[in-house]
Design an enzyme around this catalytic site. Sequence first.
Site, PDB file in Angstrom:
ATOM      1  N   ASP A  87       0.862  -1.183   0.000  1.00 24.78           N
ATOM      2  CA  ASP A  87       0.000   0.000   0.000  1.00 24.78           C
ATOM      3  C   ASP A  87       0.898   1.234   0.000  1.00 24.78           C
ATOM      4  O   ASP A  87       1.631   1.488   0.959  1.00 24.78           O
ATOM      5  CB  ASP A  87      -0.908   0.012   1.226  1.00 24.78           C
ATOM      6  CG  ASP A  87      -1.958  -1.090   1.189  1.00 24.78           C
ATOM      7  OD1 ASP A  87      -1.794  -2.039   0.407  1.00 24.78           O
ATOM      8  OD2 ASP A  87      -2.928  -1.009   1.960  1.00 24.78           O
ATOM      9  N   LYS A 148      -6.885   3.019  -3.081  1.00 24.14           N
ATOM     10  CA  LYS A 148      -7.262   2.916  -1.667  1.00 24.14           C
ATOM     11  C   LYS A 148      -7.739   4.272  -1.180  1.00 24.14           C
ATOM     12  O   LYS A 148      -7.154   5.302  -1.515  1.00 24.14           O
ATOM     13  CB  LYS A 148      -6.057   2.429  -0.864  1.00 24.14           C
ATOM     14  CG  LYS A 148      -6.311   2.268   0.637  1.00 24.14           C
ATOM     15  CD  LYS A 148      -5.081   1.688   1.324  1.00 24.14           C
ATOM     16  CE  LYS A 148      -5.191   1.723   2.839  1.00 24.14           C
ATOM     17  NZ  LYS A 148      -3.992   1.161   3.507  1.00 24.14           N
ATOM     18  N   LYS A 173      -9.725  -0.574  -2.422  1.00 26.74           N
ATOM     19  CA  LYS A 173      -9.624  -0.953  -1.019  1.00 26.74           C
ATOM     20  C   LYS A 173     -10.138   0.211  -0.195  1.00 26.74           C
ATOM     21  O   LYS A 173      -9.592   1.314  -0.248  1.00 26.74           O
ATOM     22  CB  LYS A 173      -8.178  -1.276  -0.627  1.00 26.74           C
ATOM     23  CG  LYS A 173      -8.024  -1.578   0.877  1.00 26.74           C
ATOM     24  CD  LYS A 173      -6.574  -1.872   1.247  1.00 26.74           C
ATOM     25  CE  LYS A 173      -6.393  -1.990   2.755  1.00 26.74           C
ATOM     26  NZ  LYS A 173      -4.971  -2.259   3.129  1.00 26.74           N
TER      27      LYS A 173
END
Length: 214
Positions: A87, A148, A173
């Site tokens: 991430d 995300k 996400k």
Amino acid sequence: MDDIPGRIEHTVLGPLTAWEDVTEVLDAAVHHGMRACVPPCYVDEATDYASGVAIATVIGFPHGQHSLETKCTEANQVWKAGAAEIDLVPNLGRAAAGEIEPFEAELEEIAATVPVPVKAILEAPLFDDDQLRELAAVAASTDIDFLKTATGFTEGGATVSDVELLSEYDDVKASGGIGSWAFAKELFDAGADRIGASSGDVIVDQYREQTGRE
């Protein structure tokens, strides 16, 4: 919705996170069938401790202002340590200032550095819809694998509207302030593919209680 627990990334990323905190999250991930997201300094130990858990970690965290060289080094190190996914916090300050080409180039280079999925954290609460659409479109044009919503370290977190918007461009996400199955379900219904939450175990327990599924 299939395999809800397997779409939850049980997360521990606080500034005082110790190995004991990481093992608690990993034990819960094993027990509930979840993924886990842990600080980069613990990836090597985490993959040894819970070899059956897909481990994600973060780079450029939490503000994205590291140099590109540093981020590429971070990405390579955590991949070699066993991270299954990364991430990334890109340099959103540059993007917000209109420097879109460096923003795009950063995503491309980091994605090319490792052979595992990379998620771009866009800090959706900091941008209006038009800005967020521009960032999402640019990110989706690269080899980044997920968008995300947030780090959870700025004001605001995941929202249904942001997930709906981002899901128009790429896999999503949702992360930031997700503490219940009810909210997680709203986000899944809005188009989220994954949920990142420090309350992953609570979410899965509530999911099983309310649906009767395993």
